[in-house]
Design a protein around this motif. Structure first.
Motif, PDB file in Angstrom:
ATOM      1  N   GLY A 141      -9.674 -22.935 -21.196  1.00 40.46           N
ATOM      2  CA  GLY A 141     -10.000 -23.782 -20.062  1.00 40.46           C
ATOM      3  C   GLY A 141      -8.802 -24.013 -19.086  1.00 40.46           C
ATOM      4  O   GLY A 141      -7.630 -24.413 -19.600  1.00 40.46           O
ATOM      5  N   VAL A 142      -8.772 -23.762 -17.735  1.00 38.60           N
ATOM      6  CA  VAL A 142      -7.796 -24.005 -16.850  1.00 38.60           C
ATOM      7  C   VAL A 142      -8.429 -24.802 -15.724  1.00 38.60           C
ATOM      8  O   VAL A 142      -9.681 -24.463 -15.333  1.00 38.60           O
ATOM      9  CB  VAL A 142      -6.987 -22.657 -16.293  1.00 38.60           C
ATOM     10  CG1 VAL A 142      -6.418 -22.051 -17.536  1.00 38.60           C
ATOM     11  CG2 VAL A 142      -8.036 -21.743 -15.772  1.00 38.60           C
ATOM     12  N   PRO A 143      -7.618 -25.504 -14.612  1.00 36.52           N
ATOM     13  CA  PRO A 143      -8.003 -26.087 -13.306  1.00 36.52           C
ATOM     14  C   PRO A 143      -8.501 -24.912 -12.448  1.00 36.52           C
ATOM     15  O   PRO A 143      -7.923 -23.777 -12.423  1.00 36.52           O
ATOM     16  CB  PRO A 143      -6.817 -26.785 -12.946  1.00 36.52           C
ATOM     17  CG  PRO A 143      -5.688 -26.246 -13.511  1.00 36.52           C
ATOM     18  CD  PRO A 143      -6.049 -25.651 -15.127  1.00 36.52           C
ATOM     19  N   ILE A 144      -9.601 -25.378 -11.732  1.00 31.58           N
ATOM     20  CA  ILE A 144     -10.249 -24.347 -10.898  1.00 31.58           C
ATOM     21  C   ILE A 144     -10.097 -24.710  -9.486  1.00 31.58           C
ATOM     22  O   ILE A 144     -10.446 -25.888  -8.827  1.00 31.58           O
ATOM     23  CB  ILE A 144     -11.812 -24.075 -11.076  1.00 31.58           C
ATOM     24  CG1 ILE A 144     -12.269 -23.860 -12.711  1.00 31.58           C
ATOM     25  CG2 ILE A 144     -12.437 -23.285  -9.831  1.00 31.58           C
ATOM     26  CD1 ILE A 144     -13.727 -23.684 -12.719  1.00 31.58           C
ATOM     27  N   TRP A 187      -2.225 -19.383 -25.551  1.00 35.47           N
ATOM     28  CA  TRP A 187      -0.873 -20.014 -24.997  1.00 35.47           C
ATOM     29  C   TRP A 187      -1.024 -21.503 -24.461  1.00 35.47           C
ATOM     30  O   TRP A 187      -2.002 -21.796 -24.240  1.00 35.47           O
ATOM     31  CB  TRP A 187      -0.244 -19.044 -23.978  1.00 35.47           C
ATOM     32  CG  TRP A 187       0.143 -17.755 -24.405  1.00 35.47           C
ATOM     33  CD1 TRP A 187       0.101 -17.180 -25.710  1.00 35.47           C
ATOM     34  CD2 TRP A 187       0.876 -16.650 -23.430  1.00 35.47           C
ATOM     35  NE1 TRP A 187       0.549 -15.943 -25.705  1.00 35.47           N
ATOM     36  CE2 TRP A 187       0.936 -15.580 -24.523  1.00 35.47           C
ATOM     37  CE3 TRP A 187       0.890 -16.450 -22.289  1.00 35.47           C
ATOM     38  CZ2 TRP A 187       1.712 -14.441 -24.019  1.00 35.47           C
ATOM     39  CZ3 TRP A 187       1.569 -15.196 -21.690  1.00 35.47           C
ATOM     40  CH2 TRP A 187       1.899 -14.350 -22.770  1.00 35.47           C
ATOM     41  N   PRO A 188       0.272 -22.110 -24.457  1.00 36.78           N
ATOM     42  CA  PRO A 188       0.316 -23.428 -24.295  1.00 36.78           C
ATOM     43  C   PRO A 188       0.295 -23.573 -22.679  1.00 36.78           C
ATOM     44  O   PRO A 188       0.669 -22.736 -21.787  1.00 36.78           O
ATOM     45  CB  PRO A 188       1.542 -23.931 -24.658  1.00 36.78           C
ATOM     46  CG  PRO A 188       2.384 -22.847 -24.737  1.00 36.78           C
ATOM     47  CD  PRO A 188       1.542 -21.699 -25.028  1.00 36.78           C
ATOM     48  N   ILE A 189      -0.149 -24.339 -22.157  1.00 36.94           N
ATOM     49  CA  ILE A 189      -0.198 -24.724 -20.690  1.00 36.94           C
ATOM     50  C   ILE A 189       1.280 -25.051 -20.618  1.00 36.94           C
ATOM     51  O   ILE A 189       1.846 -25.846 -21.289  1.00 36.94           O
ATOM     52  CB  ILE A 189      -0.879 -26.062 -20.062  1.00 36.94           C
ATOM     53  CG1 ILE A 189      -2.411 -25.953 -20.330  1.00 36.94           C
ATOM     54  CG2 ILE A 189      -0.636 -26.155 -18.420  1.00 36.94           C
ATOM     55  CD1 ILE A 189      -3.223 -25.000 -19.544  1.00 36.94           C
ATOM     56  N   ALA A 220      -2.396 -34.559 -15.847  1.00 37.58           N
ATOM     57  CA  ALA A 220      -3.846 -34.630 -16.135  1.00 37.58           C
ATOM     58  C   ALA A 220      -4.262 -33.206 -16.886  1.00 37.58           C
ATOM     59  O   ALA A 220      -5.481 -33.028 -17.415  1.00 37.58           O
ATOM     60  CB  ALA A 220      -4.620 -34.549 -14.806  1.00 37.58           C
ATOM     61  N   LEU A 221      -3.263 -32.446 -17.124  1.00 40.68           N
ATOM     62  CA  LEU A 221      -3.620 -31.185 -17.969  1.00 40.68           C
ATOM     63  C   LEU A 221      -3.707 -31.212 -19.261  1.00 40.68           C
ATOM     64  O   LEU A 221      -4.025 -30.424 -19.981  1.00 40.68           O
ATOM     65  CB  LEU A 221      -2.554 -29.928 -17.148  1.00 40.68           C
ATOM     66  CG  LEU A 221      -2.569 -29.411 -15.924  1.00 40.68           C
ATOM     67  CD1 LEU A 221      -1.459 -28.694 -15.534  1.00 40.68           C
ATOM     68  CD2 LEU A 221      -3.981 -28.600 -15.645  1.00 40.68           C
ATOM     69  N   LEU A 222      -3.161 -32.365 -19.755  1.00 40.87           N
ATOM     70  CA  LEU A 222      -3.084 -32.676 -21.056  1.00 40.87           C
ATOM     71  C   LEU A 222      -4.640 -33.110 -21.662  1.00 40.87           C
ATOM     72  O   LEU A 222      -5.187 -33.703 -20.681  1.00 40.87           O
ATOM     73  CB  LEU A 222      -2.103 -33.567 -21.412  1.00 40.87           C
ATOM     74  CG  LEU A 222      -0.391 -33.109 -21.200  1.00 40.87           C
ATOM     75  CD1 LEU A 222       0.367 -34.431 -21.137  1.00 40.87           C
ATOM     76  CD2 LEU A 222      -0.279 -32.155 -22.216  1.00 40.87           C
ATOM     77  N   PRO A 223      -4.787 -33.094 -22.729  1.00 39.41           N
ATOM     78  CA  PRO A 223      -3.957 -32.554 -24.179  1.00 39.41           C
ATOM     79  C   PRO A 223      -3.825 -31.042 -23.998  1.00 39.41           C
ATOM     80  O   PRO A 223      -4.745 -30.493 -23.413  1.00 39.41           O
ATOM     81  CB  PRO A 223      -4.694 -33.112 -25.225  1.00 39.41           C
ATOM     82  CG  PRO A 223      -6.047 -32.854 -24.811  1.00 39.41           C
ATOM     83  CD  PRO A 223      -6.249 -33.533 -23.377  1.00 39.41           C
TER      84      PRO A 223
END
Lengths: 568, 1049
Positions: A143-146, A548-550, A560-563
């Motif tokens: 999941g990634v920010p849209i 892969w890690p952000i 805000a991308l964490l965790p």
């Protein structure tokens, strides 16, 4: 300049080499230029080395899997990466670059004074590309920010601090885009526009997105749609496998969607760097062989009759030999000047060990004592892949090699022959189209859907279509011989894992496949070796590597991308 | 101002210094005791006036004391004769020398030796659009006398000559390659996050320091505070360096020659492991440590060991020795002529520079010309021209310099780069790789030529006394032209006697030209007058200027030369490509200044400048930059006059604003750039947003507050200046950190950050004479505290291992802390303890254990990272701030000299302190890779198993980690372990000269002949492990041993 002496100097100055945005996005020519800019992101390549970060080096991804080896990837493959590793950041940034450009186009296309229908077609194209980029992100990062077209870059470039959406949300966003794309994309394009997204591309990608989510029934629908209406969708299997990866025959109904390439002179930058990173020392411009095929993987290519390959059948005792003993068997004897005075005693056996195999082996790989049409002293030169004790094979002597070690399996796939009849002038711009979805891929994905849904027979049917391609001509599964039997879901799954490997080697699909099958820990771990068995690389894939890690720099800026993904 | 000491008689700017004012020489003031001249018998006194070196002083004033009408000036031999009453006293004065009074007595022949007045309080300082008496200056201005430096140091580039010469002026010699040398200069610290280079004004117009031949410079002023610099408005935020070139003066034609020959060698170099057998073992060790197969066989290692003395077959080569293989004799010669009449004066010079470079095929030659002419057409009109130009020729193989510096690191000891017979080699050992440094330096043919012309014409009208109008126009044209074609070289393996590649390739020719033009014009009105019994000084200046700069570039290349010998595009018939660009900016400005003075005690100055730049859209185009300064000369007050030891004392203060427009030429305009895509087989034009525009861009503003004291004690033997300043730059143009999700488009600069530099500058000088013996010592020291005071709230902008954030110095280091190396079992226990703690905690919290060491658990020989934040895991969250940012808080310089009879000796020191950096360049890493060098220091200090005793403990701990394969980054990534100090103290120059006695010279009709030997950059005290604490990796600073001559006739 004498006029300068008396006049007032003008203070309103404009750039001489760029287009002012105020006058853009007015007519169809503008829209097309803007949309080409969204396609162009697919070609982004690293200028510093064969890294797998940017999209344009998709083919290097196989070196993360069981297919290939790349020493520059020691860290990436060896499990010592951190959230700061450059590749993680580069891919992230590049995919979002494509998304930002797509969003910019989607904001502006509606303003253009062109027919509604044309407008919709361009919007469909851009949405297809945005879906492609988001799917790659979803595949690698979860999941990634849209960010959609409501984000205007010039106002919000430093405020893009959304948290991650869930994988389901991202997937839904992708599928929504693809639904629009399917509706408004054409079945095909004229020759001048060949390479733009089509209905088939949208449908196939939608199937693939569902397949990756194990929505087998949904995925099956899309793949069937194409396979059952292949004439309408203008796609089909090509009779000759090798033709797909050559500059003059790569415009082919099998290519459902691809990165369109041509060679370039000087600043024109219109190809990918396959010649550079897949190529060998005799390739046009000098290849680095940054990625070569893993000998263990090469051994997996079946015999022509479908049985498993075994070195012992050709070189008695091979399997228990030390690397030095194997090298003795494989090596030609040279004089002081690296000219061959005697080929290895078992040369015929060595050649047969490769020639008696699934033909895709030789179409993918330059095996020892086979030939490659290289380029030397401004002339085509046929060179032989010779194994020597020493280094020093040179094209001048008629041997192919790469720097320190020619005891590798070099790629043939995507490697230009001679100078491609003048089409290549620079190793970083290889004029061969790079497939992202082939018809064979659709067939094997369809097979997988059937198998997972319990329809083993249909699964085998589609696998066999690929196996029995005219030039491949491997015996069909379940066609009589015991070693071709595959009657259970598990057996067919194993066949699909094998078939996708040998069919798509060098095309960058494997790493994603192994991860979605949860097989990567098994396939992407172990010692990678030279042909004769000395160690080249230690691979270690652990649970955390499934995603892969952000990138650490990004989470630092936007907590805000964490965790982050598990294990990072 | 450390350098205003020894004024040589040659080439001083007499015009600028013409306004001598004898009442400044307090020691000679005795106005109350005027002598009554009685009518006595007259006598004719003859005499000769010489300086301390015995050189005649031409044009010295010889006046009978008490009668200003009775006087004369010395002739070209320094002789005079004057009819005076017996018993009269003569006053002899000359600019730059201490005035003397000599009683005539009964002597008919006087021999008078003038002593140089090193403090030259009469000195006139060049300031923006004018000159000012130094004593009346209210701003912070440093002056440097580069005349002597340029004449007797092997200086190829003026910028290097400024190092250590003035407080607040930090000079870092950063580039050293022939034709591409020069220093980066900072005035009063880094005031902005953008370029902090000062504005350089040459004879009134912006220019490059490198374009001026050092010998042509008359003087240099550095405008440091806002009051003195704000007259240059928007480009003055980083200070202004004003260069005035030499002019002719009335009198005899004077020829002068200055020249040197200089032996060059690198001041320091990296030592790679050069014994090839050892090298192979070390590389194998690193591969083994990284669990990889060993690249080198034992047989190869034994083979090399068995043949220690066969360098062509079994070489043991140091790549850096190969790189710096050129024996170099650099030279520079300047010939100049100056002179004039009362109507016209001229200075004209020719300079030849030839620097072959210590790296072969990197030579640079330059021919410079200058001609400055001033003519007085009538009482109310004078005109002048400055004409200068140069022609430079650089070897095109110098384009490979950064490559060959990498090649020297990326090569193996096991190769012969070039056989004595001229053939080029490859690694001789099967299985090895390596670059050939010398073939890379020989694989191009071509030319790189620079032609530069700068012309200036000016005219001054004086309609009435005190009022003048000056107008000038300057045109500068620079043209750089390059053509290159590859030269194909064959390579050989000499051990196997086999040709490896045979020097054939596809021919091509590329041609590039870049033309830069600058147009500048200004008009200035000045009015000066005195009122109220000459007690009130009024000085007004008003001006306007405009400037236009443009650069045009075209480049074309074509494959397949008809014949390899051809060298133009038309000689080729294959694929062609072309590119080109054009860019420019323009500026219009209005400026003015008022100087008020009362009784030589109180001074006030007001400045205002307004600039309009094409870089901003009309709404934000204009910036206004005012400043004010005031000074009080306490020494002029009656209550101070009685203090014996006090020679001079002045306090001054200033405040004002400066600007900076350091953004791209078109950053305020939103544009698309090309992003083509292939369809079918054709290129389709594509466009994409390559950069995000910010139309609200406007000026950076810098505010500087300055207070200072100038003083002289003990007859000005001890002099000094003390300044304290607060320099605040706001609205700094910066690309703010933005999340990568915005893509690849360049983020626009925004006026957002604020940086404050607070500092103190101290300059002290002592000079004295004792008989024939005279000496001087000058020192300067600057302390600057740098802090980012505003930057996007609490956000940080990371750039590798540094960040920018409010409350920190600019680009402060941010590193993972380390605790040395895991040396033995005892250290391993620390690691295990961390792991056990996490296991226990995870069990207690009923969860899976986390990965304790994010970059891999350290083993023996690895760097031990520390859990600084105590969260139980060792990762990037543990990073801490180190050091004071990238700028040294403390910089200092010192020069000292003694002279005795004809001999002179001087020394120049320079240094900085208080800054740390990360040093882990590719030449200084504990990693190995086939085809890459191994650092000898790393090899000696590395951790390896052999260091462990039988009990598994270590007695001699290793200095560096164990060797690993190159891509294994855990021991090489930036961390506290690689933190080094950049402090240094460098003896820039040591010099011994001898001026031949006058009496010998008279015989051959030579005015002055001095010979000298000089050592440049010979001694540096530093702990910095790299090649140079001043500059990074690349062409190193040169040690130069020079022999030179100064000749005037």
């Amino acid at each position: 300049m004498t006029s300068s002496l008396v006049s007032c100097y003008e203070l309103d100055l404009y750039p001489h080499d760029k287009v002012n945005t105020g006058v853009f996005w007015k007519n169809e020519a503008h829209v097309k230029q803007g949309v080409m800019g969204v396609y162009d992101v697919m070609k982004k390549k690293s200028t510093s080395g064969p890294e797998c970060g940017p999209y344009g080096q998709y083919f290097m991804l196989d070196a993360l899997s069981d297919i290939a080896i790349s020493n520059p990837f020691n860290g990436l493959v060896g499990g010592t990466t951190t959230d700061r590793t450059g590749e993680f950041k580069n891919k992230w940034r590049n995919m979002y670059d494509g998304i930002a450009k797509a969003n910019h186009a989607l904001q502006n296309i509606p303003k253009a004074e062109i027919k509604e229908e044309t407008k919709n077609q361009y919007i469909a194209e851009v949405k297809f590309l945005r879906a492609l980029y988001y799917f790659h992100l979803l595949d690698f990062y979860g999941g990634v920010p849209i960010y959609d077209e409501s984000w205007v870059l010039s106002e919000s470039f430093d405020k893009m601090m959304l948290p991650r959406s869930s994988a389901e949300e991202v997937r839904k966003f992708i599928l929504d885009d693809l639904n629009v794309a399917e509706t408004n994309l054409p079945y095909s394009w004229d020759k001048a526009n060949y390479g733009r997204a089509t209905k088939a591309a949208a449908v196939a990608l939608r199937g693939k997105v569902n397949l990756f989510a194990q929505n087998w029934a949904e995925a099956k629908k899309d793949f069937e749609k194409i396979v059952e209406n292949k004439a309408t969708y203008k796609c089909d299997l090509n009779d000759d496998y090798a033709e797909l990866f050559k500059p003059d025959t790569d415009e082919n109904p099998e290519m459902i969607f691809f990165i369109s390439n041509s060679g370039g002179v000087g600043d024109v930058n219109d190809g990918l760097s396959m010649a550079f990173y897949h190529g060998n020392g005799s390739t046009f411009g000098g290849g680095w062989a940054s990625s070569t095929l893993d000998p263990d993987f090469v051994d997996k290519y079946e015999m022509k009759d479908g049985t498993k390959f075994d070195w012992n059948n050709y070189i008695p005792g091979w399997n228990t030999m030390t690397p030095d003993e194997r090298l003795n068997v494989l090596s030609a004897t040279t004089d002081g000047k690296n000219v061959i005075v005697a080929y290895p005693k078992m040369k015929d056996k060595i050649i047969a060990a490769y020639a008696d195999r699934d033909p895709r082996l030789n179409q993918t790989c330059i095996t020892p004592y086979s030939f490659h049409l290289g380029w030397y002293a401004n002339q085509p030169k046929l060179v032989e892949h010779v194994i020597m004790f020493a280094k020093g094979p040179s094209a001048a002597n008629g041997y192919m090699g790469y720097g320190s070690d020619q005891k590798w399996y070099f790629y043939r796939k995507f490697v230009p022959e001679a100078n491609c009849n003048g089409q290549i002038t620079d190793r970083t711009n290889t004029p061969i189209n790079f497939p992202l979805i082939r018809y064979a891929d659709v067939l094997l994905m369809l097979a997988e859907c059937h198998n997972e849904l319990g329809d083993v027979d249909n699964a085998v049917k589609y696998i066999n279509m690929v196996r029995t391609r005219k030039s491949t001509n491997m015996p069909a599964l379940n066609s009589g011989n015991s070693w071709l039997e595959a009657r259970t879901k598990e057996a067919v799954r194993e066949r699909i894992v094998h078939e996708r490997g040998v069919e798509f080697a060098g095309e960058g699909l494997r790493f994603s496949d192994l991860r979605r099958w949860r097989l990567a820990e098994k396939y992407c771990t172990g010692i990678k070796k030279t042909i004769h068995g000395t160690k080249r690389q230690t691979a270690l894939f652990t649970e955390r590597d499934y995603l892969w890690p952000i990138p650490g720099e990004e989470t630092e800026m936007n907590p805000a991308l964490l965790p982050n993904n598990p294990g990072w | 101002m450390g350098a205003t000491l020894v004024l040589t008689s040659v080439g001083m700017t007499q015009n600028a210094l013409a306004a001598s004012d004898s009442n400044l020489f307090r020691r000679n003031e005795n106005k109350s005791g005027s002598i009554t001249i009685t009518q006595q018998e007259n006598t004719t006194v003859k005499g000769v006036v010489v300086d301390q070196s015995g050189i005649p002083v031409i044009g010295a004033n010889v006046v009978m004391k008490g009668s200003n009408s009775n006087g004369t000036i010395t002739d070209i031999d320094g002789k005079f004769s004057l009819n005076v009453p017996k018993g009269a006293i003569l006053k002899i004065s000359y600019i730059g020398y201490i005035e003397m009074e000599v009683p005539v007595g009964n002597k008919a022949d006087l021999s008078i030796t003038l002593k140089e007045d090193s403090q030259a309080l009469s000195e006139v300082v060049v300031v923006g659009y004018g000159t000012q008496k130094k004593v009346n200056l209210s701003g912070a201005v440093a002056t440097m006398d580069v005349g002597k430096l340029a004449e007797s140091r092997p200086i190829n580039n003026l910028s290097t000559a400024l190092a250590g010469m003035a407080a607040g002026v930090k000079v870092s010699a950063s580039k050293h390659a022939p034709g591409d040398d020069g220093a980066s200069i900072q005035v009063r610290g880094q005031g902005t996050l953008n370029s902090s280079s000062p504005l350089v004004i040459i004879d009134g117009v912006e220019g490059a320091l490198s374009s001026v031949a050092p010998n042509d410079v008359a003087n240099i002023s550095v405008l440091k505070d806002a009051a003195s610099a704000s007259i240059y408005g928007s480009r003055a935020a980083n200070g202004v360096i004003l260069i005035t070139t030499k002019k002719g003066k009335e009198g005899k034609v004077k020829m002068s020659y200055n020249g040197y020959f200089s032996m060059e060698s690198p001041s320091k170099m990296i030592k790679p492991v050069k014994d090839y057998a050892n090298y192979m073992e070390l590389v194998n060790e690193g591969y083994k440590n990284s669990s990889m197969g060993l690249p080198f066989k034992k047989e190869s290692i034994d083979l090399w060991r068995a043949h220690p003395n066969e360098p062509l077959l079994y070489p043991n080569t140091d790549g850096f020795d190969v790189l710096f293989g050129n024996n170099v004799l650099a030279q520079q010669h300047t010939l100049s002529a100056s002179g004039g009449s009362d109507k016209i004066s001229y200075y004209s010079s020719f300079t030849y520079l030839n620097n072959p470079g210590v790296v072969e095929n990197t030579d640079y030659k330059r021919y410079s010309l200058r001609s400055n002419i001033d003519a007085k057409i009538s009482n109310w009109l004078s005109i002048g021209t400055n004409l200068s130009g140069y022609y430079g020729s650089r070897n095109v193989n110098a384009n490979s310099l950064s490559d060959v510096f990498n090649y020297a690191r990326q090569t193996t000891p096991g190769m012969v780069h070039r056989h004595p017979d001229g053939r080029y080699g490859v690694p001789q050992n099967p299985g090895d790789e390596g670059n050939n440094v010398l073939s890379r330096l020989n694989n191009k043919e071509g030319e790189n030529l620079t032609r530069d012309i700068r012309t200036r014409f000016y005219a001054t009208l004086n309609p009435i006394k005190g009022l003048s109008f000056t107008g000038s126009y300057t045109y500068n044209y620079n043209d750089e032209e390059e053509w290159i074609k590859p030269k194909f070289l064959s390579t050989w393996n000499f051990l196997e006697d086999v040709m490896v590649s045979d020097g054939v390739g596809r021919t091509n020719i590329s041609n590039e030209t870049q033309r830069t033009t600058r147009n500048f014009m200004d008009g200035i009105a000045r009015y000066e007058n005195k009122f109220f019994d000459d007690k009130f000084d009024l000085n007004v200046m008003l001006g306007a200027s405009q400037e236009q700069w443009e650069e045009r570039n075209t480049k074309a290349s074509k494959y397949d030369l008809l014949d390899p010998a051809l060298d133009v595009l038309d000689g080729a018939i294959g694929d062609a490509s072309a590119s080109g660009f054009r860019r420019g900016w323009a500026m219009r400005s209005y400026f003015g200044r008022i100087n008020l003075g009362w009784d030589n005690k109180y001074m006030l100055e007001l400045n205002l400048r307004s600039d309009g730049s094409s870089r901003f859209v009309p709404n934000n185009r204009w910036g206004y930059f005012p400043s004010a300064s005031a000074a009080w000369r306490l020494d002029q007050e009656n209550f101070m006059k009685e203090i014996d030891w006090l020679s001079s004392l002045k306090v001054r203060g200033s405040y004002g604003s400066l600007g900076n427009n350091y953004v791209g030429n078109y950053d305020a305009i939103s544009v698309y750039e090309k992003a083509n895509y292939i369809l079918g087989n054709g290129v389709n034009m594509g466009l994409s947003q390559g950069a995000i525009a910010n139309t609200s861009l406007t000026w950076e503003s810098t505010y500087v507050a300055n207070i200072g004291i100038d003083f002289g004690f003990l007859n000005n033997r001890l002099t000094g200046t003390l300044d304290a300043f607060n320099k605040r730059t706001s609205n700094i143009l910066i690309a703010l950190p933005s999340p990568a999700v915005h893509g690849e488009a360049t983020v626009p600069k925004i006026n957002s950050a604020e940086v404050v530099n607070k500092g103190i500058e101290i300059t002290l000088g002592w000079q004295d004479t004792a008989g024939d013996f005279s000496y001087y010592v000058n020192g300067n020291i600057t302390y600057i505290k740098n802090e980012v005071t505003k930057f996007k709230g609490g956000d940080r902008s990371y750039d590798g291992d540094r960040f920018i954030q409010e409350g920190y110095p600019i680009n402060v280091l941010y590193l993972r802390p380390t605790d040395g190396i895991v040396q033995d079992q005892n250290d391993l226990k620390k690691v295990q303890k961390m792991l056990d703690a996490e296991t226990a905690l995870a069990a207690a919290e009923n969860r899976a254990p986390r990965k304790v060491y994010s970059a891999g658990t350290p083993g023996l020989g690895d760097i031990l990272f520390v859990d600084a934040n105590g969260d139980g895991i060792v990762n990037y969250d543990d990073r801490q701030v180190y050091g004071d940012g990238q700028n040294a808080p403390l910089t200092f310089g010192m020069d000292a000299g003694v002279s005795w009879k004809g001999f002179d000796f001087s020394v120049l020191l320079q240094g900085m302190a208080g800054t740390k950096t990360i040093y882990s360049g590719a030449e200084y890493r504990p990693t190995v890779r086939v085809g890459f060098m191994v650092n000898q220091e790393m090899a000696n200090g590395r951790w390896h198993e052999g260091l462990l005793g039988a009990d598994g403990t270590i007695t001699n701990p290793a200095k560096f980690p164990r060797l690993n394969y190159e891509t294994e980054k855990k021991n090489t990534d930036a961390s506290e372990f690689w933190l080094v100090s950049q402090n240094y103290l460098r003896v820039k120059n040591l010099q011994l000269g001898y001026t031949l006695p006058k009496k010998w010279m008279d015989v051959v009709n030579i005015e002055k002949l001095r010979v000298y030997v000089s050592l440049e950059n010979y001694f540096t005290i530093t702990n910095y492990p790299g090649i140079d604490p001043e500059s990074g990796w690349g062409y190193p600073a040169m040690k130069q041993a020079s022999l030179g001559v100064n000749l005037t006739f």
